[in-house]
Design a protein around this motif. Structure first.
Motif, PDB file in Angstrom:
ATOM      1  N   ALA A 357      29.302  71.746 -21.128  1.00  0.00           N
ATOM      2  CA  ALA A 357      29.816  71.086 -19.932  1.00  0.00           C
ATOM      3  C   ALA A 357      30.397  69.720 -20.280  1.00  0.00           C
ATOM      4  CB  ALA A 357      28.714  70.950 -18.889  1.00  0.00           C
ATOM      5  N   THR A 358      29.765  69.008 -21.215  1.00  0.00           N
ATOM      6  CA  THR A 358      30.281  67.703 -21.648  1.00  0.00           C
ATOM      7  C   THR A 358      31.615  67.865 -22.363  1.00  0.00           C
ATOM      8  OG1 THR A 358      28.017  66.879 -21.892  1.00  0.00           O
ATOM      9  CG2 THR A 358      29.754  65.656 -23.022  1.00  0.00           C
ATOM     10  N   TRP A 359      31.682  68.817 -23.261  1.00  0.00           N
ATOM     11  CA  TRP A 359      32.926  69.103 -23.996  1.00  0.00           C
ATOM     12  C   TRP A 359      34.037  69.541 -23.045  1.00  0.00           C
ATOM     13  CZ3 TRP A 359      34.444  74.411 -24.304  1.00  0.00           C
ATOM     14  CH2 TRP A 359      35.542  74.671 -25.113  1.00  0.00           C
ATOM     15  N   MET A 360      33.699  70.397 -22.080  1.00  0.00           N
ATOM     16  CA  MET A 360      34.707  70.890 -21.152  1.00  0.00           C
ATOM     17  C   MET A 360      35.161  69.792 -20.195  1.00  0.00           C
ATOM     18  SD  MET A 360      36.305  73.712 -20.825  1.00  0.00           S
ATOM     19  CE  MET A 360      37.850  73.669 -19.924  1.00  0.00           C
ATOM     20  N   GLN A 361      34.237  68.932 -19.777  1.00  0.00           N
ATOM     21  CA  GLN A 361      34.612  67.801 -18.913  1.00  0.00           C
ATOM     22  C   GLN A 361      35.665  66.941 -19.602  1.00  0.00           C
ATOM     23  OE1 GLN A 361      32.505  64.286 -19.488  1.00  0.00           O
ATOM     24  NE2 GLN A 361      34.598  63.656 -19.032  1.00  0.00           N
ATOM     25  N   GLN A 362      35.506  66.721 -20.888  1.00  0.00           N
ATOM     26  CA  GLN A 362      36.472  65.911 -21.620  1.00  0.00           C
ATOM     27  C   GLN A 362      37.847  66.572 -21.628  1.00  0.00           C
ATOM     28  OE1 GLN A 362      34.340  65.657 -25.300  1.00  0.00           O
ATOM     29  NE2 GLN A 362      32.917  64.085 -24.553  1.00  0.00           N
ATOM     30  N   LYS A 363      37.886  67.891 -21.731  1.00  0.00           N
ATOM     31  CA  LYS A 363      39.163  68.610 -21.707  1.00  0.00           C
ATOM     32  C   LYS A 363      39.813  68.520 -20.327  1.00  0.00           C
ATOM     33  CE  LYS A 363      39.472  72.493 -24.125  1.00  0.00           C
ATOM     34  NZ  LYS A 363      40.056  72.111 -25.422  1.00  0.00           N
ATOM     35  N   VAL A 364      39.006  68.682 -19.284  1.00  0.00           N
ATOM     36  CA  VAL A 364      39.530  68.607 -17.919  1.00  0.00           C
ATOM     37  C   VAL A 364      40.062  67.210 -17.640  1.00  0.00           C
ATOM     38  CG1 VAL A 364      38.909  68.709 -15.471  1.00  0.00           C
ATOM     39  CG2 VAL A 364      38.062  70.463 -17.043  1.00  0.00           C
ATOM     40  N   THR A 365      39.305  66.193 -18.008  1.00  0.00           N
ATOM     41  CA  THR A 365      39.732  64.811 -17.768  1.00  0.00           C
ATOM     42  C   THR A 365      41.016  64.504 -18.520  1.00  0.00           C
ATOM     43  OG1 THR A 365      37.430  64.115 -17.453  1.00  0.00           O
ATOM     44  CG2 THR A 365      39.039  62.389 -17.894  1.00  0.00           C
ATOM     45  N   ALA A 366      41.098  64.954 -19.755  1.00  0.00           N
ATOM     46  CA  ALA A 366      42.308  64.703 -20.551  1.00  0.00           C
ATOM     47  C   ALA A 366      43.536  65.326 -19.894  1.00  0.00           C
ATOM     48  CB  ALA A 366      42.123  65.249 -21.955  1.00  0.00           C
ATOM     49  N   VAL A 368      43.841  66.254 -16.452  1.00  0.00           N
ATOM     50  CA  VAL A 368      44.093  65.801 -15.083  1.00  0.00           C
ATOM     51  C   VAL A 368      44.343  64.303 -15.015  1.00  0.00           C
ATOM     52  CG1 VAL A 368      43.152  65.720 -12.742  1.00  0.00           C
ATOM     53  CG2 VAL A 368      42.710  67.712 -14.186  1.00  0.00           C
ATOM     54  N   HIS A 369      43.574  63.534 -15.798  1.00  0.00           N
ATOM     55  CA  HIS A 369      43.719  62.073 -15.790  1.00  0.00           C
ATOM     56  C   HIS A 369      43.865  61.573 -17.239  1.00  0.00           C
ATOM     57  CE1 HIS A 369      43.148  61.041 -11.590  1.00  0.00           C
ATOM     58  NE2 HIS A 369      42.123  61.874 -11.521  1.00  0.00           N
ATOM     59  N   PRO A 370      45.005  61.802 -17.853  1.00  0.00           N
ATOM     60  CA  PRO A 370      45.164  61.364 -19.254  1.00  0.00           C
ATOM     61  C   PRO A 370      44.993  59.858 -19.421  1.00  0.00           C
ATOM     62  CG  PRO A 370      47.280  62.037 -18.282  1.00  0.00           C
ATOM     63  CD  PRO A 370      46.204  62.477 -17.347  1.00  0.00           C
ATOM     64  N   ARG A 373      41.757  58.342 -20.890  1.00  0.00           N
ATOM     65  CA  ARG A 373      41.537  58.396 -22.341  1.00  0.00           C
ATOM     66  C   ARG A 373      40.233  59.099 -22.696  1.00  0.00           C
ATOM     67  NH1 ARG A 373      44.944  55.549 -25.649  1.00  0.00           N
ATOM     68  NH2 ARG A 373      44.124  57.106 -27.126  1.00  0.00           N
ATOM     69  N   ALA A 374      40.122  60.342 -22.240  1.00  0.00           N
ATOM     70  CA  ALA A 374      38.946  61.143 -22.577  1.00  0.00           C
ATOM     71  C   ALA A 374      38.838  61.364 -24.080  1.00  0.00           C
ATOM     72  CB  ALA A 374      38.995  62.493 -21.854  1.00  0.00           C
ATOM     73  N   ASP A 375      39.983  61.297 -24.790  1.00  0.00           N
ATOM     74  CA  ASP A 375      39.932  61.456 -26.240  1.00  0.00           C
ATOM     75  C   ASP A 375      39.116  60.350 -26.888  1.00  0.00           C
ATOM     76  OD1 ASP A 375      41.980  59.674 -25.364  1.00  0.00           O
ATOM     77  OD2 ASP A 375      42.980  59.818 -27.324  1.00  0.00           O
ATOM     78  N   LEU A 376      39.202  59.148 -26.330  1.00  0.00           N
ATOM     79  CA  LEU A 376      38.427  58.036 -26.877  1.00  0.00           C
ATOM     80  C   LEU A 376      36.993  58.058 -26.368  1.00  0.00           C
ATOM     81  CD1 LEU A 376      41.047  55.146 -26.727  1.00  0.00           C
ATOM     82  CD2 LEU A 376      40.658  56.880 -28.502  1.00  0.00           C
ATOM     83  N   ASP A 377      36.817  58.510 -25.143  1.00  0.00           N
ATOM     84  CA  ASP A 377      35.470  58.680 -24.614  1.00  0.00           C
ATOM     85  C   ASP A 377      34.688  59.664 -25.474  1.00  0.00           C
ATOM     86  OD1 ASP A 377      33.497  58.292 -22.393  1.00  0.00           O
ATOM     87  OD2 ASP A 377      33.803  60.447 -22.160  1.00  0.00           O
ATOM     88  N   ARG A 378      35.348  60.727 -25.911  1.00  0.00           N
ATOM     89  CA  ARG A 378      34.722  61.715 -26.801  1.00  0.00           C
ATOM     90  C   ARG A 378      34.197  61.053 -28.062  1.00  0.00           C
ATOM     91  NH1 ARG A 378      36.768  63.649 -31.341  1.00  0.00           N
ATOM     92  NH2 ARG A 378      38.870  62.886 -30.891  1.00  0.00           N
ATOM     93  N   VAL A 379      35.006  60.199 -28.666  1.00  0.00           N
ATOM     94  CA  VAL A 379      34.617  59.563 -29.926  1.00  0.00           C
ATOM     95  C   VAL A 379      33.481  58.564 -29.715  1.00  0.00           C
ATOM     96  CG1 VAL A 379      35.413  58.177 -31.874  1.00  0.00           C
ATOM     97  CG2 VAL A 379      36.943  59.871 -30.842  1.00  0.00           C
TER      98      VAL A 379
END
Length: 892
Positions: A357-366, A368-370, A373-379
């Motif tokens: 769910a955490t991994w998928m949330q990051q994909k959805v956020t990236a 819908v709301h690029p 910066r979900a890519d940086l939140d992931r890191v």
């Protein structure tokens, strides 16, 4: 009703069977997993619930498949007053049974039939009542603005507080929920109402549609004076033929503030459906804003519950609240597939729910709301998990479960953030499209059922065709704790440049861990721009070499391309010096990985404070908020634990001021019309760091000026909190509390008693946690009062950790109020209590007193053994690093 004693039941059974299969070990309460020879097939929950009362009552009927001859079954129930139990056999014959609290502490019960029954389908019917829970578990009661509400939180093992059950995730069945409630109350549940009726005596009965198969922990319902707000319908699409009715469920008078959250829901659902190739399967969807809640949110099928501040927003809500709302909603809705449609078989695989769910949330956020910066939140979140994962006492992603305490402490950064990072690493390794193909196959193969880790890894492997090496590599991250450290050295002496790779385990200074541990690490290295500049290789041995493409010695290289790998890196000094000269060539994610490498080197004792602070000078100019602020964790450690003299603190203030104050001054302290949410978040972070952290006088003066306006009372005697920038309200009030003490503490406590707005409550609570001197103890006492929600209490008890004097004062208070704290928080929070008491410590004396106090109390605190071990280890590591540092390095 005739009741058989345990002795009589055992005697009767022994007379029938010489083998006495139900005696001996079979009569010992199963404290881990229930035996598999009695399996629930369906539940009916028929409950009478009035939130104005102290108890609820009802009848639970469970259809059970008895797979072997037995005179009893094992189940769960806790704090239930069962007046009768009836067993209805396959022929419809009913007889009385006995409900035995076999292990009350764990909530394990035995149902004695009174005679041996052959394998068949049974019905167990329980008449019972129970108190509304006051520790936010099971069916619990809270009061908001004078109005009582009853609602549920069953995860992980709290359904047993609400109804007799087989309270394990592997038992997945349909539920029929029937609620009888006062006429003026609103009731909601997992499914829509099928029919309703009134009895003419002030009560109505609501019969809800039967659910899809669910585990006990996803059963949900709520009763109270709720506002019900329509969110319209989510239209059908290629994956779903029927529309989804969307609603918001808010506390009385708050319905108008749930629209912002509801407006984001359709695109989240549609994005998830498109990824999984599988339509939302639970009919309707309600999002409920809970007045008090133990977790951030809960993914109950069809009735997702959230802390109120995640749902209730308006145009003046802080930017971080708006972002958090979207991210948490995306996480919980992702669970409707990974967790609800496919459920873990046992709690050791909770990562199948939470990490995905955490991994998928990051994909959805990236998608819908690029701009978020979900890519940086992931890191950054993965790097946060590495802090805990560096402990010897850290959990594995797939941690064996030895008791309820292990279940309750499984919901941590290892499960969520490390798990998501590992998934993302292997997704990158096999390819996004291939990974999605495997995920779709996994969902289809196990829909409405249960799964294990091997099912998921096998599905990905089948799609990727990588074989046993892939499974072994994936499992090496699931089944052992720790952070890999990849050391690199570039050799350009031959015909082709070669990168030498060595792996071991990252361990901070002072750790007793064994560095000799191997993983299957997909190592990706960047030597230039674009995809062509990246090459990857599986490192599954102690050492290996990677021949770099291009034929020429690169001017620089980055050992973790795109920061996709869950590992830290250490470079040869010459290679690192070259990378330092080319930081501008790195992307933002790689700059975060670079900052983490500096932090890791500092905590391993490889570099001193002076070298660590160079990262501030290199990264602070970045236009990207996350990169510019990345070194501040290390800065904060040095400020708290190493700076000992006025000169050293002055040197750090000078660095902080030069690096960050111009940026804050350019942003200003007032919210500008049309400004980006990222600017608002940058302002808040810098104001907190410079004004509250290192206490720059100019920043504190500006914050105090805003606070003075917010603390002015209007004609009704209320504070004028709207006068402050909502993004800075917490920082404003914190400085006011620190500077003015009692008058501000008085004002905030009085206002809390009148305020239901969650964002403002959070800001006031954060400020009160900084109360100085004698006011600190007053605030801690206030934390135990009914005016503070159970879910808010910890906010008031986590201040005063920056100095030894503050930690000592909190420790003294905690020891004197230990019983009250534990009684209020309940068993679900037990694993966090040692950190609440001793977190932030940095001396052997801190560690020793924590151990001495909690060790004799561990039997009464499920999960506290792990919390104690991790808190103690963290304190000792801090002490070791502090001892090894030379404070004079700060002023060099």
């Amino acid at each position: 009703m005739r009741r058989l004693t345990h002795t009589l039941a055992f005697t009767a059974l022994a007379a029938c069977f010489s083998s006495a299969f139900a005696g001996g070990a079979d009569m010992k309460p199963p404290l881990e997993r229930l035996p598999g020879w009695a399996v629930p097939e369906a539940y009916t929950l028929d409950l009478r619930v009035d939130p104005a009362q102290t108890r609820f009552a009802g009848v639970t009927t469970i259809r059970v498949e008895l797979k072997k001859a037995a005179d009893h079954v094992w189940m769960h129930g806790k704090d239930l007053k069962v007046s009768s139990v009836r067993v209805i056999d396959a022929k419809g014959v009913s007889h009385a049974a006995q409900y035995v609290n076999a292990a009350p502490k764990q909530g394990v019960v035995r149902i004695d039939f009174g005679k041996t029954l052959q394998p068949q389908e049974l019905k167990l019917v329980f008449d019972y009542s129970a108190p509304f829970n006051h520790q936010l578990q099971g069916l619990y009661k809270v009061t908001r603005d004078g109005r009582p509400y009853a609602m549920t939180q069953m995860e992980p093992i709290s359904a047993r507080y609400a109804f007799p059950s087989f309270d394990e995730p592997g038992f997945k069945t349909p539920y029929k929920i029937v609620l009888t409630v006062p006429n003026d109350e609103v009731a909601v549940a997992n499914t829509a109402i099928a029919k309703s009726s009134k009895d003419g005596k002030g009560w109505k009965t609501l019969d809800f549609k039967t659910t899809q198969p669910l585990p006990t922990y996803l059963v949900a319902f709520a009763v109270g004076p709720w506002d019900v707000v329509s969110g319209g319908e989510i239209k059908p699409n290629a994956w779903r033929k029927e529309p989804i009715r969307l609603r918001g469920i808010a506390p009385h008078g708050e319905g108008s503030r749930i629209h912002i959250a509801l407006s984001e829901t359709p695109v989240i659902i549609q994005t998830l459906e498109q990824y999984y190739g599988f339509g939302y399967p639970f009919g309707k969807l309600d999002l409920l804003a809970a007045p008090d809640f133990s977790a951030g949110a809960m993914e109950n099928a069809g009735l997702v519950t959230f802390r109120d501040w995640l749902m209730l927003m308006d145009k003046n809500s802080p930017s971080d609240a708006v972002r958090n709302s979207f991210n948490v909603q995306a996480h919980e809705l992702a669970h409707q597939w990974t967790g609800d449609t496919v459920t873990l078989d046992w709690w050791n695989d909770i990562w199948l729910n939470e990490a995905f769910a955490t991994w998928m949330q990051q994909k959805v956020t990236a998608k819908v709301h690029p701009e978020y910066r979900a890519d940086l939140d992931r890191v950054s979140r993965a790097e946060g998990a590495m802090g805990n994962d560096s402990l010897v006492s850290a959990r594995k992603i797939r941690q064996p479960i030895t008791g309820n305490g292990d279940i309750q402490t499984a919901f941590d950064g290892i499960t969520y953030q490390k798990g998501a990072a590992v998934i993302g690493m292997f997704e990158h390794y096999v390819g996004v499209d291939t990974f999605r193909k495997g995920m779709r196959a996994y969902i289809q193969a196990h829909k409405f059922g249960n799964a294990k880790a091997s099912d998921l890894v096998g599905a990905i492997d089948k799609a990727a065709g990588k074989g046993e090496a892939f499974k072994h590599a994936f499992s090496s991250f699931l089944d052992q704790s720790g952070v890999p450290m990849v050391s690199t050295r570039l050799d350009c002496s031959g015909t082709h440049p070669v990168l030498h790779l060595t792996q071991d385990r990252y361990l901070p200074l002072g750790s007793s861990g064994d560095p000799n541990r191997l993983w299957g690490i997909p190592v990706c290295v960047r030597t230039g721009a674009g995809k062509a500049g990246v090459q990857c290789q599986m490192l599954d041995s102690k050492t290996a070499t990677m021949q770099l493409s291009g034929g020429q010695c690169p001017a620089w290289y980055m050992p973790n391309a795109d920061a996709r790998g869950y590992y830290r890196f250490s470079m040869d000094k010459t290679d690192l010096a070259k990378l330092n000269g080319h930081l501008g060539a790195l992307n933002d994610a790689e700059k975060l990985a670079y900052a983490d490498a500096v932090k890791a080197a500092f905590h391993r004792g490889d570099i001193d404070a002076s070298a660590a602070m160079e990262a501030v000078r290199r990264l602070a100019p970045s236009k990207t908020r996350q990169v510019a602020l990345a070194p501040l964790d290390t800065f904060a450690w040095i400020w708290k634990h190493e700076a000992q003299t006025d000169a050293q603190r002055a040197a750090l203030r000078k660095l902080a001021s030069e690096a960050y104050l111009p940026r804050l001054q350019k942003l200003g302290y007032v919210k500008r019309k049309g400004e980006s949410s990222d600017d608002a978040l940058t302002r808040s972070a810098l104001a907190g760091f410079l004004g509250v952290g290192v206490k720059l006088p100019a920043v504190r003066a500006a914050l105090l000026q805003q606070a003075d306006r917010a603390l002015e009372k209007n004609a009704k005697g209320r504070l004028n909190l709207a006068a402050a920038n909502p993004d800075l309200l917490s920082e404003d009030l914190t400085v006011a509390v620190e500077e003015k003490g009692k008058p501000v503490v008085d004002a905030l406590i009085a206002e809390l008693n009148k305020t239901t707005d969650a964002d403002r409550r959070n800001a006031m609570l954060a400020a009160l946690s900084h109360a100085p001197g004698a006011q600190a103890e007053r605030v801690w006492n206030f934390a135990l009062s009914p005016q503070v929600k159970v879910g808010e209490m910890f906010r008031l008890l986590t201040g005063h950790r920056d100095t030894q004097q503050g930690r000592d004062a909190l420790w003294t208070w905690f020891k004197g109020h230990y019983d009250q704290v534990v009684k209020r928080t309940g068993t679900f929070a037990s694993g966090y209590v040692p950190n609440l008491a001793g977190g932030g410590g940095c001396s052997m004396a801190d560690a020793e007193r924590l151990q001495a106090f909690f060790t004799p109390r561990l039997d009464d605190l499920p999960g506290a053994d792990r919390g104690l071990a991790q808190t103690t280890e963290s304190i000792k590591l801090c002490a070791a690093l502090k001892k090894a540092q030379d404070p004079s390095a700060i002023t060099r």
